[in-house]
Design a protein around this motif. Structure first.
Motif, PDB file in Angstrom:
ATOM      1  N   ILE A 194      14.240  -3.148 -17.166  1.00  0.00           N
ATOM      2  CA  ILE A 194      15.526  -3.581 -17.739  1.00  0.00           C
ATOM      3  C   ILE A 194      15.758  -2.890 -19.073  1.00  0.00           C
ATOM      4  O   ILE A 194      16.862  -2.408 -19.357  1.00  0.00           O
ATOM      5  CB  ILE A 194      15.556  -5.116 -17.897  1.00  0.00           C
ATOM      6  CG1 ILE A 194      15.541  -5.790 -16.524  1.00  0.00           C
ATOM      7  CG2 ILE A 194      16.784  -5.554 -18.679  1.00  0.00           C
ATOM      8  CD1 ILE A 194      15.397  -7.298 -16.596  1.00  0.00           C
ATOM      9  N   CYS A 195      14.714  -2.822 -19.883  1.00  0.00           N
ATOM     10  CA  CYS A 195      14.847  -2.182 -21.194  1.00  0.00           C
ATOM     11  C   CYS A 195      15.098  -0.691 -21.045  1.00  0.00           C
ATOM     12  O   CYS A 195      15.913  -0.114 -21.773  1.00  0.00           O
ATOM     13  CB  CYS A 195      13.590  -2.435 -22.025  1.00  0.00           C
ATOM     14  SG  CYS A 195      13.608  -1.675 -23.671  1.00  0.00           S
ATOM     15  N   ALA A 196      14.404  -0.051 -20.110  1.00  0.00           N
ATOM     16  CA  ALA A 196      14.488   1.401 -19.991  1.00  0.00           C
ATOM     17  C   ALA A 196      15.811   1.875 -19.386  1.00  0.00           C
ATOM     18  O   ALA A 196      16.346   2.920 -19.785  1.00  0.00           O
ATOM     19  CB  ALA A 196      13.307   1.920 -19.165  1.00  0.00           C
ATOM     20  N   PHE A 197      16.366   1.130 -18.430  1.00  0.00           N
ATOM     21  CA  PHE A 197      17.509   1.627 -17.672  1.00  0.00           C
ATOM     22  C   PHE A 197      18.769   0.784 -17.820  1.00  0.00           C
ATOM     23  O   PHE A 197      19.721   0.959 -17.043  1.00  0.00           O
ATOM     24  CB  PHE A 197      17.135   1.717 -16.183  1.00  0.00           C
ATOM     25  CG  PHE A 197      16.062   2.724 -15.906  1.00  0.00           C
ATOM     26  CD1 PHE A 197      16.350   4.074 -15.869  1.00  0.00           C
ATOM     27  CD2 PHE A 197      14.759   2.311 -15.707  1.00  0.00           C
ATOM     28  CE1 PHE A 197      15.362   5.006 -15.604  1.00  0.00           C
ATOM     29  CE2 PHE A 197      13.759   3.229 -15.447  1.00  0.00           C
ATOM     30  CZ  PHE A 197      14.059   4.588 -15.400  1.00  0.00           C
ATOM     31  N   SER A 198      18.793  -0.103 -18.794  1.00  0.00           N
ATOM     32  CA  SER A 198      20.017  -0.894 -18.983  1.00  0.00           C
ATOM     33  C   SER A 198      21.188  -0.015 -19.394  1.00  0.00           C
ATOM     34  O   SER A 198      22.338  -0.278 -19.010  1.00  0.00           O
ATOM     35  CB  SER A 198      19.779  -1.981 -20.035  1.00  0.00           C
ATOM     36  OG  SER A 198      19.457  -1.393 -21.292  1.00  0.00           O
ATOM     37  N   SER A 199      20.921   1.048 -20.143  1.00  0.00           N
ATOM     38  CA  SER A 199      22.015   1.946 -20.572  1.00  0.00           C
ATOM     39  C   SER A 199      22.464   2.874 -19.465  1.00  0.00           C
ATOM     40  O   SER A 199      23.503   3.538 -19.604  1.00  0.00           O
ATOM     41  CB  SER A 199      21.554   2.783 -21.779  1.00  0.00           C
ATOM     42  OG  SER A 199      21.215   1.957 -22.868  1.00  0.00           O
ATOM     43  N   SER A 200      21.692   2.960 -18.374  1.00  0.00           N
ATOM     44  CA  SER A 200      22.032   3.878 -17.276  1.00  0.00           C
ATOM     45  C   SER A 200      22.816   3.205 -16.159  1.00  0.00           C
ATOM     46  O   SER A 200      23.161   3.862 -15.176  1.00  0.00           O
ATOM     47  CB  SER A 200      20.743   4.476 -16.700  1.00  0.00           C
ATOM     48  OG  SER A 200      20.003   5.131 -17.710  1.00  0.00           O
ATOM     49  N   VAL A 201      23.087   1.917 -16.292  1.00  0.00           N
ATOM     50  CA  VAL A 201      23.820   1.181 -15.254  1.00  0.00           C
ATOM     51  C   VAL A 201      25.293   1.606 -15.257  1.00  0.00           C
ATOM     52  O   VAL A 201      25.886   1.860 -16.312  1.00  0.00           O
ATOM     53  CB  VAL A 201      23.679  -0.336 -15.485  1.00  0.00           C
ATOM     54  CG1 VAL A 201      24.567  -1.119 -14.524  1.00  0.00           C
ATOM     55  CG2 VAL A 201      22.239  -0.751 -15.312  1.00  0.00           C
ATOM     56  N   ASP A 202      25.879   1.687 -14.089  1.00  0.00           N
ATOM     57  CA  ASP A 202      27.302   2.010 -13.970  1.00  0.00           C
ATOM     58  C   ASP A 202      28.126   0.803 -14.423  1.00  0.00           C
ATOM     59  O   ASP A 202      28.105  -0.251 -13.772  1.00  0.00           O
ATOM     60  CB  ASP A 202      27.623   2.359 -12.513  1.00  0.00           C
ATOM     61  CG  ASP A 202      29.057   2.845 -12.349  1.00  0.00           C
ATOM     62  OD1 ASP A 202      29.761   2.994 -13.365  1.00  0.00           O
ATOM     63  OD2 ASP A 202      29.469   3.066 -11.184  1.00  0.00           O
TER      64      ASP A 202
END
Length: 314
Positions: free
Chosen positions: A125-133
């Motif tokens: 969640i921390c690593a890829f929260s900014s990569s969510v559409d």
């Protein structure tokens, strides 16, 4: 200190039960460390991925290295691989068997750490929260691109003021947590299936070759340990002889001070059996050099006919 060294050497032994126990302890330690670890995502667009992936993969690397260090066979395998050919041929099948055994045991704790982090979901969640559409979630529809990036980066921080009133934070968190847990269970299932297939397909391969590789792998480790023990015993006896020769002229004075030295020939038989005709440092160095460059062949009949004095030149 000596007791600690003996315990450490015992745990470095090549016994499968001991090494399996060490791997189990490392696995439990990895789970305990993760549960005690205070995970705090920075909630910044450019740092979330580095922090999340770092927590997921850096500790497993450390645990993997610990598994290699605690396994005595790691050093034995490297020495066997790098040693000169000499009088004894190197068996690549034995080296491959040792490498496979070492890697399998060393990978247990890192894999458990990664699976636990994936099932927990915080790191992903921390690593890829900014990569969510953001288009998949209605809560980011009226925000600019910069604001969307800032809001997505703060998804792991549920106490942040910007995210308290955002209805999509929980949705993004659940979305990433589902992916994380699905990935964790998939890896676990793949490992279980691989272990099952390895267990059931193992009898289909040549068991004689496997037994030979396992036997000579244990032999190389035991030979190295016995050589080190013999070197220690030889060093002690050699030092004992040197000290006795040094204090030979002070025998009378030492008798007056109630120090007792062994009489001539007393207890010398056991020392002579080990020391043979080795009387100086150059001969010892030649012996050790010969052991490294010209290991004797694995032929007991030849070893019994081997004359030490011929090789040391005395």
């Amino acid at each position: 200190m000596d007791r600690f060294r003996m315990i450490f050497q015992y745990f470095q032994s090549n016994s499968e039960s001991v090494m399996n126990g060490i791997c189990g302890l490392l696995a439990l330690a990895s789970v305990k460390m993760y549960t005690c670890f205070d995970f705090s995502c920075p909630c910044l667009p450019w740092y979330n991925m580095a922090y999340g992936l770092g927590i997921m993969f850096v500790p497993p690397i450390a645990l993997f290295l610990c598994g290699l260090i605690l396994n005595r066979q790691s050093l034995v395998m490297l020495e066997e691989w790098r040693r000169p050919q000499g009088c004894r041929k190197k068996d690549l099948a034995v080296i491959r068997y040792m490498c496979s055994s070492i890697m399998q045991r060393a990978m247990i704790a890192p894999v458990i750490w990664i699976i636990v982090t994936l099932l927990d979901g915080k790191c992903l969640i921390c690593a890829f929260s900014s990569s969510v559409d953001p288009e998949k979630f209605v809560g980011f529809a009226n925000a600019s691109l910069v604001q969307v990036q800032q809001l997505l980066a703060k998804v792991p921080c549920k106490d942040d003021e910007l995210m308290r009133n955002n209805t999509s934070r929980k949705a993004v968190s659940r979305y990433l947590r589902c992916w994380s847990q699905a990935l964790g269970w998939s890896i676990l299932l793949i490992l279980i299936v691989a272990a099952f297939l390895a267990c059931w397909l193992r009898p289909c391969f040549n068991q004689a070759t496997l037994l030979q590789a396992r036997h000579w792998s244990n032999y190389i480790d035991i030979e190295q340990k016995i050589f080190e023990e013999t070197c220690c015993e030889h060093s002690r006896l050699f030092a004992h002889k040197c000290i006795l020769n040094f204090f030979e002229s002070m025998r009378q004075e030492m008798k007056l001070h109630s120090f007792s030295l062994p009489r001539e020939g007393e207890g010398a038989e056991g020392e002579e059996n080990l020391l043979r005709d080795i009387t100086d440092k150059d001969q010892v160095n030649k012996l050790l050099k010969m052991w490294y460059y010209e290991k004797p062949p694995l032929n007991v009949s030849q070893c019994t006919q081997y004359k030490f004095s011929q090789h040391t030149g005395v």
